[in-house]
Design an enzyme around this catalytic site. Structure first.
Site, mmCIF file in Angstrom:
data_model
loop_
_atom_site.group_PDB
_atom_site.id
_atom_site.type_symbol
_atom_site.label_atom_id
_atom_site.label_comp_id
_atom_site.label_asym_id
_atom_site.label_seq_id
_atom_site.Cartn_x
_atom_site.Cartn_y
_atom_site.Cartn_z
ATOM 1 N N LYS A 116 0.843 -0.868 0.153
ATOM 2 C CA LYS A 116 -0.528 -0.101 -0.067
ATOM 3 C C LYS A 116 0.857 1.435 -0.165
ATOM 4 C CE LYS A 116 -4.176 1.994 2.406
ATOM 5 N NZ LYS A 116 -3.483 2.951 2.551
ATOM 6 N N CYS A 428 33.470 24.640 14.363
ATOM 7 C CA CYS A 428 34.352 24.497 15.902
ATOM 8 C C CYS A 428 35.871 24.781 14.957
ATOM 9 C CB CYS A 428 34.107 23.866 16.711
ATOM 10 S SG CYS A 428 36.129 23.183 17.868
HETATM 11 O O1 D41 Z 1 -0.943 1.043 -2.644
HETATM 12 C C1 D41 Z 1 -2.161 1.962 -2.475
HETATM 13 N N1 D41 Z 1 -2.634 3.163 -1.568
HETATM 14 C C2 D41 Z 1 -3.518 1.146 -2.857
HETATM 15 C C3 D41 Z 1 -4.615 1.628 -2.791
HETATM 16 C C4 D41 Z 1 -3.675 0.015 -3.102
HETATM 17 N N2 D41 Z 1 -2.503 -0.370 -3.600
HETATM 18 N N3 D41 Z 1 -5.086 -0.635 -3.910
HETATM 19 C C5 D41 Z 1 -5.762 0.043 -3.635
HETATM 20 N N4 D41 Z 1 -7.148 -0.606 -3.553
HETATM 21 C C6 D41 Z 1 -8.448 0.043 -3.864
HETATM 22 C C7 D41 Z 1 -9.621 -0.165 -3.633
HETATM 23 C C8 D41 Z 1 -9.712 -1.802 -3.513
HETATM 24 C C9 D41 Z 1 -10.897 -0.044 -3.164
HETATM 25 C C10 D41 Z 1 -9.919 -0.177 -5.575
HETATM 26 C C11 D41 Z 1 -5.946 1.068 -2.826
HETATM 27 C C12 D41 Z 1 -7.716 2.005 -2.762
HETATM 28 N N5 D41 Z 1 -8.132 1.325 -3.260
HETATM 29 C C13 D41 Z 1 -7.364 3.527 -1.642
HETATM 30 N N6 D41 Z 1 -6.953 4.155 -1.879
HETATM 31 C C14 D41 Z 1 -7.085 5.564 -1.682
HETATM 32 C C15 D41 Z 1 -7.824 5.254 -1.541
HETATM 33 C C16 D41 Z 1 -8.302 4.065 -1.666
#
Ligand code: D41
Length: 673
Positions: A116, A428
């Site tokens: 993420k 210094c």
């Molecule tokens: O890498 C991320 N920040 C990330 C964000 C990710 N790898 N997958 C995501 N998948 C989703 C869904 C499942 C709702 C399609 C997301 C986000 N959403 C997301 N980022 C910000 C709000 C939602």
């Protein structure tokens, strides 16, 4: 110029610019200067202006060029951009899986796992393969039109490539600032007295919020897709998240190099553990792992509740930022005499370790933060960067706080502090006559990447310096066994061990020795380049400031420091003393160009078992190879151990030879004969 066919010339310039861009951004290995790049871009822009029919939306000139906006238009997403539910522990994750399996009435579910990214979620649209729209997520229904800004991000393709491109394709992903770019940006901001960003996420958000896209262009942003949105004009839909992402990648859209599909929630938890171990080294901030039910048919059956899909969850990592209280500010004198304020903190667990100190850089930084003793602050620790104070939480300021007062003289030796024009740090100027600098110089000398004297830690050096048993690092080589045994917490056995380590360190390399001398601004790389260029110390003594600049990476400032060091009779005597005490290194017998791996670029990645990574790299260098930290088209060979990730994948996709540790050992043995 007039003789050239403009159409060919435009094509040639575009190709050049695209190649240079890829070398700069993708390979981290630029082959032309910024000014040459800008000149070529200008030439292309002039041609396109003279021959407007040659202009196309995917031209490198189109990455910038639009006039600044007065405000951003709003964009209604064709499909809402959902949010993500969180899991904070293994149990939450198991509950998620149980709910999914019950709803689907199945016993096992396939999941897609990916890091993420801690960035800004965006939607990007390509119509007939051309980028036409980019928008922030906003509240999920309506976002802001940031097309001009997103066009400046090199990793976002202006035109898709490959086959079966849909007539309308919306990809969703995160825009983020890699840590290296963030640190470089902040270092520059601090130097220039401007406001640094609190963290890479804020930096990405602030860079995207610019109404003038030429500012965004100068920010090191990247994009990584995490899904597809609205799609039109595909004969066959995607069966799963994994397949969809693979197709995006084939069309030139960047996706995570760490994504994996697995067949159980146990494997998801395992992936989480694995990624948390490599999190530090990723080069960008991630705040968790996202798990998604892979099959689109199953996703559809699960649906969503109040804006979050039932088929996805984010398992969060421990935070890289925490709040704590500043107990005091101390001033440390470093090896170069720089006086650095260090905040003493109420210990706080952040980014996987307990932090009780954070650097405050310099007096300007304290002023900029508006920091007072007693304040609550946000501490950030990410990657191998030392902990920083990102911001003061003014709302939490107690009634009585204390101002930080910068010392008027050196806290170690009381001599006056000086500040060079244009510099933010006070120093210094007493060199090794200042006990703090003496101590720091010796600590540097014995450190692992310098002379590598094992068992000679801070506590021992403190005692040796405080008791006046050593003055400079040369005295290490004349310490007697009795002296060592007399130190606190030093037994017979550890004294003998330390003596052996000191003795062993005499056999070294020229580049380690130069690095160990602790010359200002001379790090490992510069030391190595000096050693390679000169081969021995004597020519270094004789080199002029101009000649020193012939060495790669050595500019006028470093050349000045080197010149001052090597022409200083005191330093020369010190070096002579090291040599007379037995410090030695192999003389270069073979000319550099003749080494078996000369001209090759090697990359070592993953875990090695028999050799340490340093040893493997030193071996390769001794055979003439350059060792790089990133894989590019120019890489000759990659040595990959267990746990190798994105570098290995990249090498495979570029069809670069990959060998394992055993194969490396065989090769080294053959070549070192
Ligand atoms: O890498 C991320 N920040 C990330 C964000 C990710 N790898 N997958 C995501 N998948 C989703 C869904 C499942 C709702 C399609 C997301 C986000 N959403 C997301 N980022 C910000 C709000 C939602």
């Amino acid at each position: 110029m007039s003789k050239l066919d403009p159409e060919h010339e435009v094509a040639r310039l575009r190709k050049l610019l695209q190649q240079w861009s890829a070398e700069y951004y993708r390979d981290d290995a630029p082959t032309v200067s910024d000014s040459e790049f800008d000149r070529t871009l200008l030439a292309l822009r002039n041609l396109e202006q003279a021959f407007p029919h040659l202009l196309s939306a995917d031209s490198p000139t189109q990455r910038v060029g639009a006039a600044p906006l007065a405000e951003f238009d709003s964009v209604v997403h064709r499909l809402p951009m959902l949010s993500l539910d969180n899991a904070f522990n293994a149990e939450d994750l198991l509950d998620f899986d149980r709910r999914v399996r019950e709803r689907l009435a199945v016993s096992k579910v396939g999941y897609a796992c990916e890091p993420k990214l801690d960035g800004i979620a965006v939607s990007i649209v390509w119509e007939n393969g051309e980028l036409t729209l980019a928008a922030t997520r906003g509240d999920g229904r309506t976002g802001e039109n940031i097309t001009q800004n997103v066009r400046t991000i090199e990793s976002v393709p202006l035109r898709l490539s490959g086959e079966h491109i849909p007539t309308y394709l919306e990809a969703r992903g995160e825009i983020f600032m890699p840590r290296a770019g963030f640190e470089a940006f902040n270092a520059r901001a601090r130097r220039d007295g401007e406001k640094p960003f609190v963290n890479p996420r804020n930096a990405a958000a602030g860079s995207l919020r610019q109404l003038d896209s030429s500012i965004t262009r100068r920010r090191p942003l990247s994009f990584c897709a995490y899904g597809v949105g609205y799609v039109e004009g595909m004969t066959e839909g995607f069966p799963s998240h994994t397949v969809a992402m693979a197709r995006l990648s084939q069309w030139g859209i960047p996706i995570s190099a760490h994504a994996r599909s697995v067949d159980s929630i146990q494997a998801c938890e395992h992936y989480y553990t694995e990624l948390s171990q490599v999190r530090e080294g990723l080069g960008f901030d991630i705040d968790g792992i996202v798990f998604k039910v892979d099959s689109f048919a199953e996703q559809e059956r699960l649906g969503f509740v109040s804006r979050a899909p039932r088929w996805a969850i984010a398992r969060k990592f421990p935070a890289q930022e925490e709040m704590t209280v500043v107990l005091g500010v101390e001033f440390q004198v470093g090896r170069t005499g720089a006086v650095t304020p260090v905040a003493r903190l109420e210990p706080v667990f952040v980014g996987g370790v307990t932090v009780s100190n954070a650097t405050l850089h310099n007096a300007d930084e304290i002023a900029r933060l508006g920091l007072k003793i007693g304040d609550t602050v946000i501490v950030r620790r990410a990657g191998d960067v030392i902990p920083q104070i990102a911001a003061v939480v003014v709302e939490r300021r107690p009634e009585t706080v204390e101002d930080v007062s910068f010392p008027g003289s050196c806290p170690a030796c009381d001599s006056v502090l000086v500040r060079e024009p244009g510099e933010a740090v006070w120093r210094c100027d007493m060199g090794i006559s200042c006990p703090a600098q003496r101590r720091a110089a010796i600590e540097h000398f014995v450190s692992r990447r310098a002379m590598d004297i094992d068992g000679c830690g801070e506590k021992i050096i403190d005692q040796l310096v405080d008791l006046n048993l050593i003055e400079t690092a040369t005295d290490l080589y004349t310490l007697s066994h009795d002296t060592l045994v007399g130190l606190e917490r030093m037994g017979e056995k550890s004294a003998r061990k330390l003596q052996a380590a000191i003795e062993d360190s005499k056999k070294t390399t020229l580049s380690r020795f130069i690095y160990a001398l602790g010359i200002r601004e001379v790090g490992e790389t510069t030391a190595r380049q000096l050693a390679e260029y000169y081969g021995s110390l004597e020519p270094l003594y004789a080199a002029t400031v101009e000649q020193l600049q012939e060495v790669e990476d050595v500019g006028p400032i470093v050349a000045g420091y080197l010149y001052r060091f090597f022409t200083d009779p005191v330093k020369q005597q010190m070096i002579d003393k090291f040599l007379s005490l037995g410090v030695h290194w192999p003389s270069p017998e073979i000319q550099l160009g003749d080494l078996p791996l000369s001209g090759q670029i090697w990359v070592v990645t993953g875990k090695l078992e028999q050799l340490s990574r340093d040893q493997a790299e030193a071996n390769l260098r001794s055979l003439g190879a350059k060792v790089s930290s990133s894989v590019s088209g120019k890489t000759s060979c990659v040595v990959a151990g267990p746990g190798a990730g994105s570098k290995l994948k990249k090498a495979q996709s570029l069809q670069i030879p990959v060998i394992n540790e055993a194969e490396l050992m065989t090769q080294l043995e053959g070549l070192q004969k």
